[in-house]
Design a protein around this motif. Structure first.
Motif, short mmCIF file in Angstrom:
data_model
loop_
_atom_site.label_atom_id
_atom_site.label_comp_id
_atom_site.label_asym_id
_atom_site.label_seq_id
_atom_site.Cartn_x
_atom_site.Cartn_y
_atom_site.Cartn_z
N GLY A 127 0.82 -1.20 0.00
CA GLY A 127 0.00 0.00 0.00
C GLY A 127 0.85 1.26 0.00
O GLY A 127 0.57 2.22 -0.73
N ARG A 128 1.91 1.27 0.77
CA ARG A 128 2.79 2.44 0.82
C ARG A 128 3.48 2.66 -0.53
O ARG A 128 3.63 3.81 -0.99
CB ARG A 128 3.82 2.27 1.93
CG ARG A 128 3.22 2.25 3.33
CD ARG A 128 4.29 2.02 4.39
NE ARG A 128 3.73 1.92 5.72
CZ ARG A 128 3.30 0.79 6.28
NH1 ARG A 128 3.39 -0.34 5.60
NH2 ARG A 128 2.81 0.79 7.50
N ALA A 174 -2.91 2.41 8.93
CA ALA A 174 -4.19 3.03 9.28
C ALA A 174 -4.12 4.55 9.13
O ALA A 174 -5.05 5.19 8.62
CB ALA A 174 -4.57 2.66 10.71
N THR A 175 -3.01 5.13 9.56
CA THR A 175 -2.85 6.58 9.45
C THR A 175 -2.82 7.02 8.00
O THR A 175 -3.49 8.00 7.60
CB THR A 175 -1.55 7.02 10.16
OG1 THR A 175 -1.60 6.63 11.52
CG2 THR A 175 -1.38 8.53 10.07
N LEU A 215 -5.51 9.30 3.11
CA LEU A 215 -6.02 9.12 1.75
C LEU A 215 -7.52 9.33 1.70
O LEU A 215 -8.05 10.00 0.79
CB LEU A 215 -5.67 7.72 1.24
CG LEU A 215 -4.19 7.40 1.01
CD1 LEU A 215 -4.05 5.96 0.52
CD2 LEU A 215 -3.60 8.36 -0.02
N LEU A 216 -8.21 8.75 2.66
CA LEU A 216 -9.67 8.87 2.68
C LEU A 216 -10.09 10.31 2.96
O LEU A 216 -11.10 10.80 2.41
CB LEU A 216 -10.26 7.92 3.73
CG LEU A 216 -10.05 6.43 3.44
CD1 LEU A 216 -10.61 5.59 4.58
CD2 LEU A 216 -10.71 6.04 2.11
N PHE A 274 -5.25 -2.46 0.22
CA PHE A 274 -4.13 -3.10 0.90
C PHE A 274 -3.86 -2.44 2.25
O PHE A 274 -3.59 -3.11 3.25
CB PHE A 274 -2.88 -3.06 0.02
CG PHE A 274 -3.00 -3.84 -1.25
CD1 PHE A 274 -3.04 -5.22 -1.23
CD2 PHE A 274 -3.11 -3.19 -2.47
CE1 PHE A 274 -3.16 -5.95 -2.40
CE2 PHE A 274 -3.23 -3.91 -3.66
CZ PHE A 274 -3.25 -5.30 -3.62
N LEU A 275 -3.98 -1.10 2.27
CA LEU A 275 -3.78 -0.39 3.53
C LEU A 275 -4.87 -0.75 4.54
O LEU A 275 -4.60 -0.89 5.74
CB LEU A 275 -3.76 1.12 3.29
CG LEU A 275 -2.55 1.66 2.52
CD1 LEU A 275 -2.76 3.13 2.19
CD2 LEU A 275 -1.27 1.46 3.31
N GLU A 276 -6.08 -0.93 4.06
CA GLU A 276 -7.17 -1.29 4.95
C GLU A 276 -6.95 -2.67 5.55
O GLU A 276 -7.18 -2.89 6.74
CB GLU A 276 -8.50 -1.24 4.20
CG GLU A 276 -9.69 -1.50 5.11
CD GLU A 276 -11.02 -1.29 4.40
OE1 GLU A 276 -12.06 -1.31 5.07
OE2 GLU A 276 -11.01 -1.09 3.16
N SER A 277 -6.47 -3.61 4.74
CA SER A 277 -6.17 -4.95 5.24
C SER A 277 -5.11 -4.90 6.33
O SER A 277 -5.22 -5.54 7.37
CB SER A 277 -5.70 -5.85 4.09
OG SER A 277 -5.31 -7.12 4.57
#
Length: 765
Positions: free
Chosen positions: A538-539, A566-567, A572-573, A553-556
């Motif tokens: 994700g990064r 999470a941060t 992003l959101l 991927f970041l959410e997983s």
């Protein structure tokens, strides 16, 4: 066999052991039998029995077998029942299993073992003497024709005293013979014996290569001679009669000469007879045994007649070079690693060590020592050459899941693995300080494991620890070599679907600058459910601007507890939310304007936040109250902040009520507070706000006028404030009417008041 054998099994075991011990006394490979039983008793602390084994094999004549068998059965029974070592019986069984093929394959056989008077409940073995088969001896009468003995050039070393080395697929059983610097002296002595007769002895310590050197000289100097290789303690007195009158010349091969001395064996008169018959006697002898015999009378006189060549243990540089030039991998490694141990000892003892170690995983033997050796071996195969910290070995050995570790302490395991065995080598060599010991595995183990296709590969988690250790101590290890080898170590597990291995490959490739390969492995690991890889992937995607794909991927990773993921996902959101709130606000949605303003406010963008809140206020969106109150509070307008927060609190906004309580109450300067609002038709909510300001200044008629204006433009808060004002003035009936109007507009407090008993019916305008 377990911790303890039953009585029936024990009797069978000690019976086989006693018969094997005595058969070995008369075997051509008697030294191996002697050494193994000696070591077994010594390891059990039965030093007296170990000395008796040595003394037994120094005797030139075996006493009455029946009594001797009973004695050794009793002693083996004691050893197998030693309380301090529950694996003693297993060790005895392994010893027997190891030596039986050696004794059975001995062409010279051994003493005849007669089992006809014994009773056994399991398989038994027997070794029969080829020169004494139930009383018939070929030495009894001379027979016409050729001697049916092998030629010196055809002698098979493994059946004539040379110890085996480890087998390598595609290579001969033994490595090629490597010439020693003493070959010239041995050949010269043998040539002299060929022309003059006599005895040649190749002398040296155990495992120095005496037999191989002597046999090589025999094949070179007297290749066409017939070789007579009697068994230990064979009666040689009739040998001259057998040789007399024959044209063929003979070499008498006496490996471990001490087993061929005495009245029935070789002594000065028999040697003189053989010399007269142009026979050559070639023998080997251990130095310690030689030193014992030269101090005795009869054997000492014989040894004085010998031409003796001593073979040193350590190999010189030229010898090591010749070993490497053979290109046999066993010799190449031995030349590089044997050091002062010598190549023959390294190969033969290393081979025995390897077999011993393979058996020591049994819980009844040395399971922890087995695991520690496995750890040292695997780390060395990862490229950590040289001494390894003890704490690293302890960490790795616990990861194998070998059963029975609790039965052996760490101290006992290291002591056993680090003990010098066979008087030559240690499986683990210790170095370093007492408080920080290090251990290095015998290189033979590393080479053998690398050559053994069936040996388990190094697990991925071990590779991971090896890479960490190398990076932590770059002065001791070749970091680049370890890191370069790690991918191959992980690949097998990764291809089998192991997410941890895939992740490790991603880290390694990334560390080497292989970004695309790293991303590929992280993606595969993430798809396999490895959330740590999901976070890294994700990064990477965010850095490349592919934020939408990165989010899943970041959410997983975030759901698995990755705070950084999470941060980043939150940012992003938030950014995406700002985009769509902005779009909705442009389309006239007041809730979107307020949400966008909150985002700006959180970022300290006060001008943008105010613009968004004003858009909401223009549309009479009362839910903007707390946000506007916060903005006024930050812009040093406590009076205006109180007005907005009071509206929010009255609508049931708890945080707004708390802020209002902290601000306190009291009238604010009318002009200063009024300036914080934009009283015009464009901002319908400000009617109520002006009413609040007038009310706080005591201008109650003006306050009612603005409340009524606010109600007329649809502001429930204005109706509610007017109801409260009327109630304060004592005008209860009219207050109820306005509470009902506010309730009809869904003001929460007004709704609660309207629900009380006696509340008026809904007022219809």
């Amino acid at each position: 066999m377990g911790e303890r054998v039953d009585d029936e099994e024990l009797e069978r075991l000690v019976g086989e052991g006693a018969e094997l011990l005595l058969a070995g006394w008369g075997s051509a490979d008697r030294a191996a039998v002697r050494d193994d039983f000696d070591e077994w008793f010594t390891r059990l602390g039965l030093d007296e029995y170990a000395r008796d084994v040595t003394e037994l094999f120094l005797q030139t004549k075996l006493p009455v077998r029946k009594d001797l068998t009973a004695m050794w059965r009793a002693r083996l029974r004691v050893g197998a029942r030693v309380p301090s070592d529950p694996g003693a019986a297993d060790e005895l069984r392994a010893l027997i299993d190891r030596l039986i093929p050696t004794v059975l394959s001995d062409p010279a056989g051994g003493d005849l073992i007669d089992f006809r008077s014994g009773t056994f409940n399991g398989p038994v073995f027997g070794v029969q003497h080829v020169l004494n088969t139930y009383g018939a001896s070929p030495l009894g009468e001379a027979q016409p024709g050729s001697l049916d003995w092998p030629l010196a050039k055809d002698i098979e070393p493994l059946t004539h005293g040379v110890r085996p080395t480890g087998r390598v697929k595609g290579l001969p059983a033994l490595p090629p013979y490597v010439g020693r610097d003493q070959d010239g002296m041995v050949n010269s002595a043998l040539e002299q014996a060929r022309s003059e007769g006599g005895l040649v002895i190749v002398l040296g310590q155990a495992y120095v290569g005496k037999s191989r050197t002597a046999l090589a000289a025999m094949a070179q100097v007297v290749p066409e001679y017939r070789v007579f290789a009697p068994a230990q303690h064979e009666d040689l007195r009739k040998l001259p009669a057998l040789l007399r009158g024959r044209a063929e010349r003979c070499v008498v091969w006496l490996d471990d000469l001490d087993g061929h001395l005495g009245d029935r064996g070789l002594e000065p008169r028999l040697l003189a007879q053989l010399t007269g018959l142009e026979a050559v006697v070639l023998a080997t002898m251990r130095e310690d045994v030689y030193d014992t015999y030269v101090r005795t009378s009869a054997p000492g006189r014989l040894l004085d007649l010998a031409n003796t060549v001593e073979l040193p243990v350590a190999w010189e540089a030229a010898e090591l070079k010749r070993a490497e030039e053979t290109e046999d991998p066993r010799l190449v490694v031995a030349a590089r690693e044997s050091g002062t141990t010598g190549v023959p000892a390294y190969l033969t003892i290393g081979h025995r060590f390897w077999n011993d170690w393979q058996r020591d995983r049994n819980p009844g033997r040395h399971p922890r020592a087995h695991a520690l050796l496995r750890a040292a071996l695997d780390l060395a195969r990862c490229g950590l050459k040289g001494p390894l910290p003890q704490h690293l070995l302890v960490t790795v050995h616990e990861g194998y899941g070998i059963a029975g570790l609790e039965r052996e302490t760490l101290d006992d395991a290291f002591e056993w693995a680090g003990r010098e065995q066979y008087g030559v080598l240690r499986m683990l060599n210790r170095s370093g300080l007492k408080k920080a010991p290090c251990w290095e595995v015998l290189p033979y183990f590393v080479h053998t494991a690398e050559q053994d296709e069936g040996f388990p590969p190094v697990a991925g988690w071990v590779w991971g620890l090896a890479v960490e250790a190398a990076r932590a101590n770059p002065s001791a290890y070749d970091v680049e070599s370890v890191v370069a080898g790690a991918p191959a170590g992980y690949l097998r597990e990764a291809e089998a679907g192991d997410g941890a291995a895939m992740h490790a490959l991603g880290l390694l490739e990334g560390g080497q600058g292989e970004g695309e390969k790293a991303e590929s492995w992280f993606r595969r690991a993430a798809e396999a459910g490895w959330t740590e890889s999901a976070g890294r992937l994700g990064r990477l995607l965010v850095e490349r601007g592919e934020t939408r794909e990165a989010e899943r991927f970041l959410e997983s990773a975030a759901e698995a507890g990755d705070d950084e993921a999470a941060t980043l996902l939150g940012k992003l959101l938030r950014d995406r939310a700002a985009k769509w709130f902005g779009a909705a606000a442009e389309l006239g949605n007041p809730e979107a304007a307020r949400q966008l303003g909150d985002l700006f406010l959180a970022e300290g963008e006060l001008v943008q936040a105010e613009d968004c809140y004003l858009r909401a206020e223009e549309q009479g969106y009362a839910e903007v109250a707390r946000s506007s109150g916060m903005l006024h509070l930050l812009c040093n307008g406590p009076g205006a902040a109180q007005v907005w927060l009071a509206r929010a609190a009255a609508a049931g906004d708890g945080p707004a009520a708390e802020l209002l309580a902290h601000l306190g109450s009291g009238p604010q300067p009318l002009e200063e507070t009024r300036d914080r609002f934009s009283f015009s038709e464009a901002y319908p909510l400000d009617n109520a706000h002006y009413g609040v300001i007038q009310e706080e200044q005591g201008e109650l008629a003006e306050a009612r006028k603005y409340y009524e204006k606010g109600y007329e433009v649809g502001d429930a808060y204005a109706a509610y404030r007017l109801a409260v004002l009327l109630e304060k003035q004592g005008n209860g009936e009219e207050a109820k009417l306005w509470y009902r109007k506010a309730a009809d507009m869904r003001h929460p407090i007004a709704l609660a008041v309207a629900e009380r008993p006696g509340a008026p019916d809904t007022v219809k305008e």
